[in-house]
Write a protein that holds these residues in place. Sequence first.
Motif, short mmCIF file in Angstrom:
data_model
loop_
_atom_site.label_atom_id
_atom_site.label_comp_id
_atom_site.label_asym_id
_atom_site.label_seq_id
_atom_site.Cartn_x
_atom_site.Cartn_y
_atom_site.Cartn_z
N LEU A 1 -4.13 24.88 38.64
CA LEU A 1 -5.37 25.07 38.89
C LEU A 1 -5.38 25.36 40.58
CD1 LEU A 1 -8.27 25.83 37.45
CD2 LEU A 1 -8.71 23.32 38.13
N LYS A 2 -4.66 24.34 41.21
CA LYS A 2 -4.70 24.14 42.67
C LYS A 2 -3.80 25.44 43.16
CE LYS A 2 -4.35 19.23 43.03
NZ LYS A 2 -3.27 18.22 43.17
N PHE A 3 -2.95 26.12 42.58
CA PHE A 3 -2.17 27.04 42.91
C PHE A 3 -2.90 28.48 43.06
CE2 PHE A 3 2.52 26.08 41.72
CZ PHE A 3 2.46 24.91 42.67
N TYR A 4 -3.63 28.70 41.76
CA TYR A 4 -4.01 30.23 41.67
C TYR A 4 -5.66 30.39 41.55
CZ TYR A 4 0.90 31.12 40.94
OH TYR A 4 2.19 31.30 41.31
N GLY A 5 -6.41 29.02 41.39
CA GLY A 5 -7.69 28.96 41.34
C GLY A 5 -8.10 29.09 39.62
N ASN B 1 -9.61 31.72 38.39
CA ASN B 1 -9.33 32.90 37.87
C ASN B 1 -8.09 33.48 38.65
OD1 ASN B 1 -9.09 35.33 36.64
ND2 ASN B 1 -11.29 36.13 37.45
N PRO B 2 -7.04 33.20 38.23
CA PRO B 2 -5.71 33.76 39.03
C PRO B 2 -5.78 35.35 39.02
CG PRO B 2 -4.93 32.53 37.21
CD PRO B 2 -6.54 32.55 36.93
N GLU B 3 -6.47 36.11 38.41
CA GLU B 3 -6.58 37.46 38.55
C GLU B 3 -7.23 37.81 40.11
OE1 GLU B 3 -8.55 39.27 35.34
OE2 GLU B 3 -7.96 41.44 36.24
N GLU B 4 -8.04 36.89 40.62
CA GLU B 4 -8.40 37.14 41.83
C GLU B 4 -7.60 36.61 42.96
OE1 GLU B 4 -12.39 35.12 41.28
OE2 GLU B 4 -12.92 36.91 40.03
N SER B 5 -6.55 35.83 42.49
CA SER B 5 -5.70 35.35 43.71
C SER B 5 -4.85 36.42 44.34
CB SER B 5 -4.85 34.25 42.89
OG SER B 5 -3.64 34.03 43.87
N ASN B 6 -4.71 36.58 45.56
CA ASN B 6 -3.88 37.17 46.24
C ASN B 6 -2.47 37.02 46.19
OD1 ASN B 6 -5.85 38.90 47.53
ND2 ASN B 6 -6.13 37.24 49.19
N ASP B 7 -2.28 35.92 45.46
CA ASP B 7 -0.94 35.35 45.40
C ASP B 7 -0.17 35.61 44.19
OD1 ASP B 7 -0.99 34.34 48.12
OD2 ASP B 7 -1.94 32.42 47.43
N TYR B 8 -0.76 36.19 43.40
CA TYR B 8 -0.31 36.10 41.83
C TYR B 8 0.42 37.63 41.67
CZ TYR B 8 0.42 35.35 37.04
OH TYR B 8 1.16 35.37 35.85
N VAL B 9 1.31 37.82 41.08
CA VAL B 9 2.08 39.23 41.04
C VAL B 9 1.60 39.73 39.66
CG1 VAL B 9 4.35 40.03 40.64
CG2 VAL B 9 4.06 38.44 42.55
N ARG B 10 1.97 41.15 39.39
CA ARG B 10 1.39 41.55 38.36
C ARG B 10 2.88 42.03 37.32
NH1 ARG B 10 -2.44 39.81 39.37
NH2 ARG B 10 -4.39 40.55 40.18
N ILE B 11 2.44 42.45 36.32
CA ILE B 11 3.83 42.77 35.49
C ILE B 11 4.19 44.03 35.79
CG2 ILE B 11 4.51 43.05 33.19
CD1 ILE B 11 3.73 40.09 33.75
N ILE B 12 5.40 44.55 35.55
CA ILE B 12 6.09 45.97 36.26
C ILE B 12 5.38 46.94 35.48
CG2 ILE B 12 8.06 45.68 34.80
CD1 ILE B 12 7.81 47.09 38.47
N ASN B 13 5.46 46.86 34.14
CA ASN B 13 4.88 48.11 33.43
C ASN B 13 4.07 47.78 32.19
OD1 ASN B 13 7.20 47.75 31.63
ND2 ASN B 13 8.09 49.51 32.93
N GLU B 14 3.62 48.73 31.39
CA GLU B 14 2.92 48.56 30.13
C GLU B 14 3.97 47.96 29.12
OE1 GLU B 14 2.31 51.32 31.70
OE2 GLU B 14 -0.06 51.40 31.99
N LYS B 15 5.07 48.53 29.14
CA LYS B 15 6.37 48.27 28.02
C LYS B 15 6.38 46.73 28.14
CE LYS B 15 10.83 48.69 26.71
NZ LYS B 15 12.22 49.38 27.64
N HIS B 16 6.73 46.26 29.41
CA HIS B 16 7.07 44.69 29.55
C HIS B 16 5.63 43.80 29.27
CE1 HIS B 16 11.26 44.33 30.73
NE2 HIS B 16 10.98 45.56 31.41
N PHE B 17 4.68 44.44 29.61
CA PHE B 17 3.22 43.78 29.57
C PHE B 17 3.02 43.63 27.94
CE2 PHE B 17 -1.21 43.65 28.20
CZ PHE B 17 -1.91 43.09 29.19
N ASP B 18 3.35 44.46 27.26
CA ASP B 18 3.05 44.62 25.68
C ASP B 18 4.03 43.47 25.19
OD1 ASP B 18 0.96 46.33 25.98
OD2 ASP B 18 2.29 48.09 25.44
N ARG B 19 5.09 43.52 25.53
CA ARG B 19 6.28 42.69 25.17
C ARG B 19 5.78 41.14 25.48
NH1 ARG B 19 9.86 39.71 27.40
NH2 ARG B 19 9.59 40.73 29.58
N ILE B 20 5.38 40.81 26.62
CA ILE B 20 4.89 39.44 27.09
C ILE B 20 3.94 38.97 26.50
CG2 ILE B 20 4.64 37.96 28.74
CD1 ILE B 20 6.23 40.01 30.72
N ALA B 21 2.81 39.88 26.26
CA ALA B 21 1.44 39.71 25.91
C ALA B 21 1.70 39.24 24.16
CB ALA B 21 0.58 40.72 25.96
#
Length: 457
Positions: A270-274, A276-296
């Motif tokens: 919670l201290k790292f990304y708040g 809602n980590p989606e709003e954090s400037n410090d949090y990276v995104r998944i490279i593409n849909e294929k990897h997103f679906d696999r991880i999700a």
Amino acid sequence: MPQNYSKLLEKQRDFFKTGKTKDVEFRIQALRKLKKVIISRNDEINKALKKDLNKSEFETFTSEIAGPLNEINFALKKLHSWTKPLKVKTPLILFRGKSCVYYEPFGTVLIITPWNYPFNLVMSILTGAVAAGNCCVVKPSELSPHTSGLVSEIIMEVFDEEHCASVNGGVSETTELLKEKFDFIHYTGSTNVGKVIARAAAEYLTPITLELGGKSPCIVDKSADLEASARRILWGKFLNAGQTCVAPDYLLIHKDIKKQFLDIMKKELLKFYGENPEESNDYVRIINEKHFDRIASLLSCGNIITGGRTNREKLYIEPAIIDGITWDDPVMRDEIFGPVFPVLEYENIDEIVEMITSREKPLALYLFSKNKSIWERIIKEISFGGGCINDVIFHQVSYYLPFGGVGNSGMGAYHGKWGFETFSHKKGILNKSLWPEIKLFYPPYNEKIKFVKKFLK
Ligand code: NAD
């Protein structure tokens, strides 16, 4: 559209034959230029990585730019001493001989890299190859197009094509490149594609280094400093949204401290990304849909302790910790390579040793413990690429340590002098004095066997 790369290879071979890359000063000038251009293009590197992976300026500098700059600086400082022939001892039987190891560049090397650290991996590996005096063809990943495009521009600005060139493209371009006869191939990526590379290299008996992935365990023992361990582990797991080859893949926690540790991890995350980590400037995104679906899809395993919200459109997966996992769950089958952290518990070290050694050898292993005898057992009894005690990932930051896998996680190593050695053929030379002319080894052998046995036993 894949081209035929024979002309490029021919140019590089001709250039290599001129002997220019064997001149240490030539290598130093090339590395100095590379360093200068990386520094001057810092803002463009930031922008490209923001577009490809939503990397913050901080993560771009610490995990993409600082590494290659350190590698270059270290090579610039050490190159004269690394390239000197290495004098070694000579056995008595070779009396009045002198022995030396000469470091010789292979020739033209192919460097294939992935998308997760698309700047760092090209530049750090290229540094070792150029320092060792090779010509290089780099094939960056097609999945990080902004950074890979910039990488190619930088390579074109720094090097003449006959020395180092970059080929953009995906599987078909790489397949075409692999039809050529290189003198060395350095591949970083998945284990499955690593096998494709090894097969192609076998055709010409080309030596290879394979930097692959795998499931890297992270063990937390009862004696660990729980707060510091939690922070270090969470940082390493969720750095680059878990898309790090040496990220802790799963947590092995002693059952007596599991509840306490999970509570601490929740608080620290919670201290790292708040909230809602989606709003954090410090949090990276998944490279593409294929990897997103696999991880999700892995989020349906076990019980989510925290996190796990997703937004496919934005390729966002919230850092997730999941409990109630067994080795039969899909999340434990392959390398996760994403922000999902499964937790397994254990009771004793024997169990851990058995659990890890009965599977493929990991690229990294992390142990959080104050107990020296546990450190020693884990290091002695489990084979893995490399790792840390009471930390994660940072072992691969040190250019004094070899970085590489073993078994399914890879072969060969690089960083610092290890990279220079990887990209060099080590030529052993015995220089024998003409006096005395000992005739011991020549026929007729007669009774000489008795004498020889004394020396050679
Ligand atoms: P990948 O294997 O899909 O791709 C890597 C490179 O290989 C790319 O340049 C790609 O164009 C090329 N490639 C892909 N398929 C190919 C094929 N069939 N034939 C020829 N070339 C092909 O890997 P990735 O998804 O980009 O990277 C993720 C993997 O890399 C993870 O397993 C991760 O652990 C590993 N990795 C390892 C290290 C390390 O240093 N050990 C570093 C970063 C990533």
